[in-house]
Design a protein around this motif. Structure first.
Motif, PDB file in Angstrom:
ATOM      1  N   GLY B 147     -16.017 -44.999 -30.456  1.00 29.32           N
ATOM      2  CA  GLY B 147     -15.364 -44.481 -31.657  1.00 29.32           C
ATOM      3  C   GLY B 147     -16.107 -43.305 -32.237  1.00 29.32           C
ATOM      4  O   GLY B 147     -16.836 -42.613 -31.524  1.00 29.32           O
ATOM      5  N   GLU B 148     -15.904 -43.120 -33.507  1.00 23.87           N
ATOM      6  CA  GLU B 148     -16.540 -41.995 -34.180  1.00 23.87           C
ATOM      7  C   GLU B 148     -17.407 -42.497 -35.311  1.00 23.87           C
ATOM      8  O   GLU B 148     -17.186 -43.560 -35.863  1.00 23.87           O
ATOM      9  CB  GLU B 148     -15.472 -41.031 -34.706  1.00 23.87           C
ATOM     10  N   ASP B 149     -18.414 -41.706 -35.606  1.00 24.33           N
ATOM     11  CA  ASP B 149     -19.360 -42.096 -36.648  1.00 24.33           C
ATOM     12  C   ASP B 149     -19.923 -40.809 -37.252  1.00 24.33           C
ATOM     13  O   ASP B 149     -19.459 -39.712 -36.915  1.00 24.33           O
ATOM     14  CB  ASP B 149     -20.464 -42.963 -36.023  1.00 24.33           C
ATOM     15  N   ARG B 150     -20.905 -40.944 -38.084  1.00 24.79           N
ATOM     16  CA  ARG B 150     -21.510 -39.768 -38.685  1.00 24.79           C
ATOM     17  C   ARG B 150     -23.027 -39.937 -38.638  1.00 24.79           C
ATOM     18  O   ARG B 150     -23.556 -40.982 -39.022  1.00 24.79           O
ATOM     19  CB  ARG B 150     -21.039 -39.625 -40.137  1.00 24.79           C
ATOM     20  N   VAL B 151     -23.696 -38.933 -38.138  1.00 21.66           N
ATOM     21  CA  VAL B 151     -25.157 -38.962 -38.075  1.00 21.66           C
ATOM     22  C   VAL B 151     -25.673 -37.610 -38.554  1.00 21.66           C
ATOM     23  O   VAL B 151     -25.126 -36.567 -38.191  1.00 21.66           O
ATOM     24  CB  VAL B 151     -25.660 -39.231 -36.634  1.00 21.66           C
ATOM     25  N   ALA B 152     -26.708 -37.623 -39.353  1.00 24.90           N
ATOM     26  CA  ALA B 152     -27.310 -36.398 -39.898  1.00 24.90           C
ATOM     27  C   ALA B 152     -26.241 -35.549 -40.605  1.00 24.90           C
ATOM     28  O   ALA B 152     -26.279 -34.322 -40.568  1.00 24.90           O
ATOM     29  CB  ALA B 152     -28.012 -35.585 -38.805  1.00 24.90           C
ATOM     30  N   GLY B 153     -25.288 -36.224 -41.200  1.00 21.34           N
ATOM     31  CA  GLY B 153     -24.231 -35.511 -41.921  1.00 21.34           C
ATOM     32  C   GLY B 153     -23.217 -34.853 -41.012  1.00 21.34           C
ATOM     33  O   GLY B 153     -22.390 -34.076 -41.471  1.00 21.34           O
ATOM     34  N   ARG B 154     -23.278 -35.168 -39.719  1.00 18.53           N
ATOM     35  CA  ARG B 154     -22.379 -34.514 -38.769  1.00 18.53           C
ATOM     36  C   ARG B 154     -21.478 -35.546 -38.090  1.00 18.53           C
ATOM     37  O   ARG B 154     -21.928 -36.656 -37.790  1.00 18.53           O
ATOM     38  CB  ARG B 154     -23.185 -33.770 -37.704  1.00 18.53           C
ATOM     39  N   PRO B 155     -20.224 -35.169 -37.828  1.00 18.92           N
ATOM     40  CA  PRO B 155     -19.349 -36.093 -37.095  1.00 18.92           C
ATOM     41  C   PRO B 155     -19.916 -36.350 -35.706  1.00 18.92           C
ATOM     42  O   PRO B 155     -20.384 -35.415 -35.038  1.00 18.92           O
ATOM     43  CB  PRO B 155     -18.021 -35.329 -36.997  1.00 18.92           C
ATOM     44  N   ALA B 156     -19.883 -37.592 -35.299  1.00 18.99           N
ATOM     45  CA  ALA B 156     -20.480 -37.950 -34.015  1.00 18.99           C
ATOM     46  C   ALA B 156     -19.550 -38.857 -33.225  1.00 18.99           C
ATOM     47  O   ALA B 156     -18.755 -39.599 -33.785  1.00 18.99           O
ATOM     48  CB  ALA B 156     -21.819 -38.650 -34.248  1.00 18.99           C
ATOM     49  N   ILE B 157     -19.674 -38.759 -31.901  1.00 15.55           N
ATOM     50  CA  ILE B 157     -18.928 -39.612 -30.986  1.00 15.55           C
ATOM     51  C   ILE B 157     -19.849 -40.733 -30.546  1.00 15.55           C
ATOM     52  O   ILE B 157     -21.006 -40.499 -30.188  1.00 15.55           O
ATOM     53  CB  ILE B 157     -18.496 -38.802 -29.740  1.00 15.55           C
ATOM     54  N   LEU B 158     -19.349 -41.935 -30.600  1.00 14.92           N
ATOM     55  CA  LEU B 158     -20.183 -43.093 -30.305  1.00 14.92           C
ATOM     56  C   LEU B 158     -19.857 -43.638 -28.910  1.00 14.92           C
ATOM     57  O   LEU B 158     -18.702 -43.948 -28.613  1.00 14.92           O
ATOM     58  CB  LEU B 158     -19.909 -44.149 -31.379  1.00 14.92           C
ATOM     59  N   ILE B 159     -20.877 -43.736 -28.085  1.00 15.07           N
ATOM     60  CA  ILE B 159     -20.679 -44.196 -26.710  1.00 15.07           C
ATOM     61  C   ILE B 159     -21.596 -45.380 -26.404  1.00 15.07           C
ATOM     62  O   ILE B 159     -22.792 -45.345 -26.691  1.00 15.07           O
ATOM     63  CB  ILE B 159     -20.963 -43.056 -25.702  1.00 15.07           C
ATOM     64  N   GLU B 160     -20.998 -46.392 -25.846  1.00 17.57           N
ATOM     65  CA  GLU B 160     -21.765 -47.576 -25.465  1.00 17.57           C
ATOM     66  C   GLU B 160     -22.045 -47.501 -23.965  1.00 17.57           C
ATOM     67  O   GLU B 160     -21.136 -47.258 -23.174  1.00 17.57           O
ATOM     68  CB  GLU B 160     -20.937 -48.816 -25.791  1.00 17.57           C
ATOM     69  N   VAL B 161     -23.294 -47.683 -23.600  1.00 13.30           N
ATOM     70  CA  VAL B 161     -23.674 -47.646 -22.189  1.00 13.30           C
ATOM     71  C   VAL B 161     -24.244 -49.009 -21.821  1.00 13.30           C
ATOM     72  O   VAL B 161     -25.272 -49.422 -22.350  1.00 13.30           O
ATOM     73  CB  VAL B 161     -24.727 -46.549 -21.922  1.00 13.30           C
ATOM     74  N   GLU B 162     -23.548 -49.661 -20.929  1.00 11.54           N
ATOM     75  CA  GLU B 162     -23.927 -51.035 -20.622  1.00 11.54           C
ATOM     76  C   GLU B 162     -24.422 -51.110 -19.187  1.00 11.54           C
ATOM     77  O   GLU B 162     -23.740 -50.656 -18.266  1.00 11.54           O
ATOM     78  CB  GLU B 162     -22.679 -51.902 -20.782  1.00 11.54           C
ATOM     79  N   PRO B 163     -25.595 -51.670 -18.965  1.00 11.04           N
ATOM     80  CA  PRO B 163     -26.089 -51.743 -17.582  1.00 11.04           C
ATOM     81  C   PRO B 163     -25.329 -52.800 -16.791  1.00 11.04           C
ATOM     82  O   PRO B 163     -24.891 -53.797 -17.347  1.00 11.04           O
ATOM     83  CB  PRO B 163     -27.552 -52.155 -17.767  1.00 11.04           C
ATOM     84  N   LEU B 164     -25.182 -52.558 -15.493  1.00 12.76           N
ATOM     85  CA  LEU B 164     -24.460 -53.520 -14.669  1.00 12.76           C
ATOM     86  C   LEU B 164     -25.399 -54.482 -13.945  1.00 12.76           C
ATOM     87  O   LEU B 164     -24.963 -55.382 -13.252  1.00 12.76           O
ATOM     88  CB  LEU B 164     -23.572 -52.778 -13.659  1.00 12.76           C
ATOM     89  N   ASP B 165     -26.704 -54.257 -14.087  1.00 13.59           N
ATOM     90  CA  ASP B 165     -27.644 -55.247 -13.562  1.00 13.59           C
ATOM     91  C   ASP B 165     -28.783 -55.424 -14.558  1.00 13.59           C
ATOM     92  O   ASP B 165     -28.766 -54.843 -15.637  1.00 13.59           O
ATOM     93  CB  ASP B 165     -28.161 -54.851 -12.173  1.00 13.59           C
ATOM     94  N   LEU B 166     -29.780 -56.229 -14.175  1.00 12.32           N
ATOM     95  CA  LEU B 166     -30.843 -56.565 -15.131  1.00 12.32           C
ATOM     96  C   LEU B 166     -32.027 -55.606 -15.058  1.00 12.32           C
ATOM     97  O   LEU B 166     -33.029 -55.807 -15.713  1.00 12.32           O
ATOM     98  CB  LEU B 166     -31.327 -57.995 -14.867  1.00 12.32           C
TER      99      LEU B 166
END
Lengths: 242, 339
Positions: B147-166
């Protein structure tokens, strides 16, 4: 000691463990604990149970139950140059605190490790067949250092940290780290000049490699806490002398 | 005017493609982040929460003379800066400043034919660029645009990175919507709180940063530059030949590694899967040291004694993985050092 006196000492001991002890009680307790073997063992048990509760023993609780480090600490105290406490009349309040504090510092020197930098999450005995470890050279003055003991002594002390922040000086300063939540609970932080200087160089090198080879380049360098060994040693010394 | 419809069509396509920017896939955004890390020019301030410590930093970042230059200034504690000028990295203090140079790693089989070292059986290959890294990484991580969020006063795109192994950590990444610059990142273990969080609190995309912005601040000494003859002298090659017996799938050896002239006898090799990296150091030692596993925020360091060699693995990977890597290093040859 009368039973009543022992009760009071026990209460004070719990207070110390919980970090709620008053200056006056602490002094009295320290005075009593010197002469009272039972109280001493109680302290040891309290620490051990605290360590177990925090999951710091990693199944070694039984081994630690009978660890007597006091002899080694005493030896180390004897070897240690005297701390010039009396030369600083202004720090009278602190001088009451210097005892547990100095003991911790000395216990650290027993294991040839001053606490700085990296947090250990586990340690393996070295393969002694290849000769003695340089890391332990400094400990050779104290009787019978074994590689396993440094680990086992730690929980006895780690519980002291909330009591008097000074008790673990180095973990409180700029160079101390703790792990947020990473698998097994870390057991101790130790600084070994030989290993850590190398490690810090390795760390810087790795950060450079990570910056060049991963998608997010700024954070690797942010991680590098550039440590100046002389400043660390100074910090340790300053803390000791306070 | 027959070309009008085409022009109009072009206009329609342009208008249509406009909002698509925000609908790029997670991979496309990561690609953008990679490009930004090479090409964007910015300065800002960030905080780093690592291993229970909060560190505040000022950062300068720009492509200069065709290379990435970066300056990270520690704003609290002992004055210190890390200055990276392309291949050279300076760690600057009031005392004891040091310099590392990135060199062709002795591991890079494609660039340097191995002498006495057989890399044929090695489970790793070298990849050319981080671009390929992101593609390769998608085999070991799942990327999701959250989704979208805001960081340092700037619009930001939020990305989740999930590992497929341990064998690697997950990440949550906030990318600047305008530039793709990584504004905030969290390194997530399998369970529990993030191991490391960094977040810009202020960022300015600036057109041009000059060489002067990448000089050490007052009271700090840059290490003495090497004389021309010194600089041209090749680094002594480490006398240790070794092979990684095991690395997690997807980690491949990078062609270059940062080395110091102060430690010429250390053999250094870096492996990366595009997002995470670890470095293996091999150094001949007269006597073994205490074997240990230590950590600092997301970074773990593992020491193991192997055949008169100290093997150290440092990286942002789980401790168990690092231990396995260290324990599987095969020392092929240690030449006697002449002192």
């Amino acid at each position: 000691m009368s039973e009543k006196g022992l009760d009071r000492s026990s209460e004070e001991l719990s207070a110390l463990l919980d970090g709620e002890i008053s200056e006056l009680e602490l002094r009295r307790l320290l005075k009593n604990i010197e002469s009272d073997q039972e109280l001493c063992q109680k302290w040891s048990r309290y620490q051990l149970s605290s360590a177990i509760l925090k999951g710091q023993t990693r199944g070694k609780a039984l081994e630690w139950q009978n660890v007597d480090i006091s002899a080694r600490v005493q030896q180390a105290v004897a070897d240690e140059p005297a701390l010039e406490v009396s030369a600083k009349p202004k720090s009278r309040i602190r001088s009451g605190l210097i005892k547990p504090f100095a003991n911790v510092a000395v216990a650290a020197s027993v294991s040839a490790a001053v606490i700085v930098g990296w947090q250990s999450v586990g340690q393996q005995p070295i393969n002694t067949a290849n000769g003695p470890a340089p890391a332990l050279a400094a400990a050779s003055a104290s009787p019978g250092p074994s590689v396993a003991t440094p680990v086992s002594t730690v929980p006895l002390y780690s519980g002291q940290q909330p009591t008097s922040p000074r008790a673990m000086p180095v973990s409180q300063n700029n160079f101390g780290y703790s792990v947020l939540n990473q698998g097994p609970q870390p057991e101790m932080i130790r600084y070994n000049p030989d290993v850590d200087d190398r490690l810090n160089y390795y760390f810087l090198s790795h950060s450079g490699n990570a910056a060049a080879n991963t998608a997010s380049s700024v954070s690797p360098y942010g991680r590098v806490i550039t440590i100046n060994p002389t400043a660390e040693e100074k910090a340790v010394r300053v803390n000791l002398e306070q | 005017m027959k070309c009008w419809p085409q022009l109009l069509l072009g206009l329609v396509i342009t208008i249509h493609s406009w909002p698509v920017v925000a609908q790029d896939s997670a991979e496309q955004w990561l690609q953008k982040m990679v490009t930004a890390s090479h090409e964007a020019s910015f300065k800002g301030r960030l905080v780093l929460l690592s291993g229970g410590r909060l560190i505040s930093l000022a950062v300068f970042h720009a492509p200069i003379q065709g290379q990435v230059w970066e300056r990270v200034v520690h704003l609290s504690g002992e004055p210190a800066e890390i200055i990276r000028q392309g291949d050279r990295t300076f760690s600057v203090h009031r005392m004891n400043s040091s310099q590392l140079s990135s060199h062709v790693s002795d591991a890079a089989p494609a660039l340097k034919p191995p002498s006495g070292l057989s890399t044929a059986g090695s489970p790793v290959q070298k990849w050319e660029s981080i671009q390929q890294g992101i593609q390769a990484a998608s085999r070991y991580y799942r990327f999701e645009l959250v989704g979208e969020d805001r960081v340092a006063g700037r619009p930001a795109i939020l990305i989740e990175v999930e590992p497929l192994d341990l064998h690697r950590y997950g990440y949550t990444l906030w990318l600047d919507e305008e530039s793709g610059v990584l504004l905030r990142s969290q390194t997530n273990p399998l369970k529990g709180d993030p191991l490391e969080i960094f977040e810009f609190v202020q960022l300015s995309l600036v057109d041009e940063l000059s060489v002067g912005d990448f000089q050490a601040g007052e009271n700090l000494k840059m290490p003495k530059p090497l004389s021309r003859s010194e600089a041209e002298q090749p680094l002594p090659i480490s006398d240790i030949r070794w092979q990684a017996g095991w690395v997690p799938d997807g980690f491949v050896a990078a062609g270059r590694a940062a080395l110091s002239r102060q430690y010429p006898t250390v053999s250094v090799r870096t492996y990366s899967d595009g997002l995470a990296a670890f470095t293996v150091f091999c150094e001949a030692l007269d006597a073994p040291v205490t074997e240990s596993t230590s950590s600092r925020g997301a970074t773990v360091a593992v020491n193991r004694n192997r055949d008169k060699t100290l093997v150290t693995v440092v990286g942002e990977i789980p401790a168990v993985t690092a231990e396995k890597i260290a324990e599987n290093v095969k020392i092929l040859a240690v030449n006697e050092r002449t002192r």
